[in-house]
Design a protein around this motif. Sequence first.
Motif, short mmCIF file in Angstrom:
data_model
loop_
_atom_site.label_atom_id
_atom_site.label_comp_id
_atom_site.label_asym_id
_atom_site.label_seq_id
_atom_site.Cartn_x
_atom_site.Cartn_y
_atom_site.Cartn_z
N HIS A 186 -17.74 -35.14 5.82
CA HIS A 186 -16.13 -35.93 6.31
C HIS A 186 -16.66 -35.08 8.11
O HIS A 186 -17.16 -36.10 8.47
CB HIS A 186 -15.30 -35.59 5.79
CG HIS A 186 -15.30 -35.16 4.93
ND1 HIS A 186 -15.93 -35.13 3.73
CD2 HIS A 186 -14.89 -37.09 4.29
CE1 HIS A 186 -15.21 -35.90 2.29
NE2 HIS A 186 -14.90 -36.90 2.89
N ASN A 190 -18.01 -37.79 11.33
CA ASN A 190 -16.94 -37.38 13.07
C ASN A 190 -17.72 -37.21 14.11
O ASN A 190 -17.70 -38.11 14.92
CB ASN A 190 -15.67 -36.77 12.35
CG ASN A 190 -14.37 -37.20 11.05
OD1 ASN A 190 -14.51 -38.69 11.09
ND2 ASN A 190 -13.69 -37.17 10.69
N ASN A 193 -20.74 -39.75 15.00
CA ASN A 193 -19.32 -40.56 15.45
C ASN A 193 -19.72 -40.67 17.20
O ASN A 193 -19.81 -41.67 17.79
CB ASN A 193 -18.97 -41.18 14.97
CG ASN A 193 -19.19 -42.12 13.93
OD1 ASN A 193 -20.82 -42.91 14.05
ND2 ASN A 193 -18.16 -41.95 13.02
N GLU A 246 -14.28 -29.36 18.53
CA GLU A 246 -13.16 -31.63 18.45
C GLU A 246 -12.82 -31.45 20.43
O GLU A 246 -12.28 -32.42 20.51
CB GLU A 246 -12.14 -30.63 17.69
CG GLU A 246 -12.62 -30.67 16.12
CD GLU A 246 -12.84 -32.21 15.49
OE1 GLU A 246 -13.54 -32.82 16.69
OE2 GLU A 246 -13.30 -32.12 13.78
N ARG A 249 -14.32 -33.67 21.91
CA ARG A 249 -13.81 -34.86 21.61
C ARG A 249 -12.59 -35.68 22.61
O ARG A 249 -12.70 -36.09 22.55
CB ARG A 249 -13.91 -35.06 20.56
CG ARG A 249 -15.06 -34.66 19.47
CD ARG A 249 -15.07 -35.08 18.24
NE ARG A 249 -14.14 -36.76 17.31
CZ ARG A 249 -13.58 -36.35 16.25
NH1 ARG A 249 -13.53 -35.54 15.39
NH2 ARG A 249 -12.86 -38.11 16.04
N LYS A 283 -7.50 -34.82 12.41
CA LYS A 283 -7.07 -36.32 11.62
C LYS A 283 -5.77 -36.66 11.69
O LYS A 283 -6.23 -38.26 12.15
CB LYS A 283 -8.07 -36.28 9.95
CG LYS A 283 -8.56 -37.51 10.04
CD LYS A 283 -9.11 -37.65 8.02
CE LYS A 283 -8.91 -38.55 8.10
NZ LYS A 283 -9.73 -38.98 6.40
#
Length: 381
Positions: A186, A190, A193, A246, A249, A283
């Motif tokens: 998972h 992410n 992507n 993260e 992102r 998330k």
Amino acid sequence: MTPDPIATRQAAPPAALGEPPPERSTHALFWWLQTGGWGGVFLVNYFSALANGKPAEYWTVLLAVAMAGFFGTLGLRYLLRACGDRPPARVAWLMIVPVLLIAAAMGLTYKLVTDLEWCRQCLPFTRFGFFTYVISQLYVVGGWASLYLVMTTWRKLRMQTEAALAATAMAHQAQLKMLRYQLNPHFLFNTLNAISTLVLDRDNATANRMVQGLSAFLRHSLDADPMQRVTLKQELDAIGLYLEIEKTRFAERLRVHVHVDPACWSALLPSLLLQPLVENAIKYAVAKRVEGGTIGLHATREGDRLKLAVIDDGPGWPALEGQGVPPDSAPRGNRVGLANTRDRLRVLYGAQQSFELRNRDEGGLAVTMTLPFEAVGASRE
């Protein structure tokens, strides 16, 4: 006279579950016990005979009888091993005739030795005396067979128990690894992507930093054994690698606050226990909101318990009704990280752990875990 304690090879667990004891040592043990047992029978009978007025040369008769019992029970041992797969009660019935034959052979040996005039005065005074002598040998051989059956049956049960425990331990290990490693896809999906988007936007520098961060985190994740525990300091360092990815992102949309009691830095916990909870918070509490969100990591010590909490200021979980819903009644939805972390704690700690979900009054979701406080002697670096 004592039987071989590990005659039943069929009960040995598979090599994957544990190696059986070396054959050499078990055979040596049998021969020591067999020789010592029958030697002891000879000595006890000889001294008893001397005490009852038998002549000194009576040892020739008793030695011959003991040798007959020694070799006879060797044959009985192989018969018992051949019957190892059958129930003990049935084996006992099958051994009646062989035991009678061995006792009769010992009585016949007694008769032959005395007939050779090695010790004519050693003969029983009556036929009834000779008959009682044969019956006494029957008790000796029957005791040998009974002891052999008891020891081999005990060993078989012990080996079966060890095999069952080993299989259960392997199943737990496999379950823990499955729960740990099924989370990585998972996160990897992410992240890849996000890297793909950065490449399409020609933001190569950011994409490169993200690839390096992903490489460092995956290396740590693959090197970490899910069966081993790490300190809270090491766990938060691993979370730091994940959060760096993260933050690439989400930039300023992702805010992290860490509050750890000084006594908790060296506390032991399962490796990468917090990562799926942080991933779940990102998330649902960060990624889905334009303004992003804040994630808090808290660790405190309460007596002999370590209390860990991962909180966010997102929308919470509307499916949770009331506060402090037990884990079993909380709906799983598609929040894989919560379910896996709960199951992992159950496997590792059983009833010594707790896992609680609740919606915070000020907004957001709080995941609280308690587990036994165990620490190494290291302080925070």
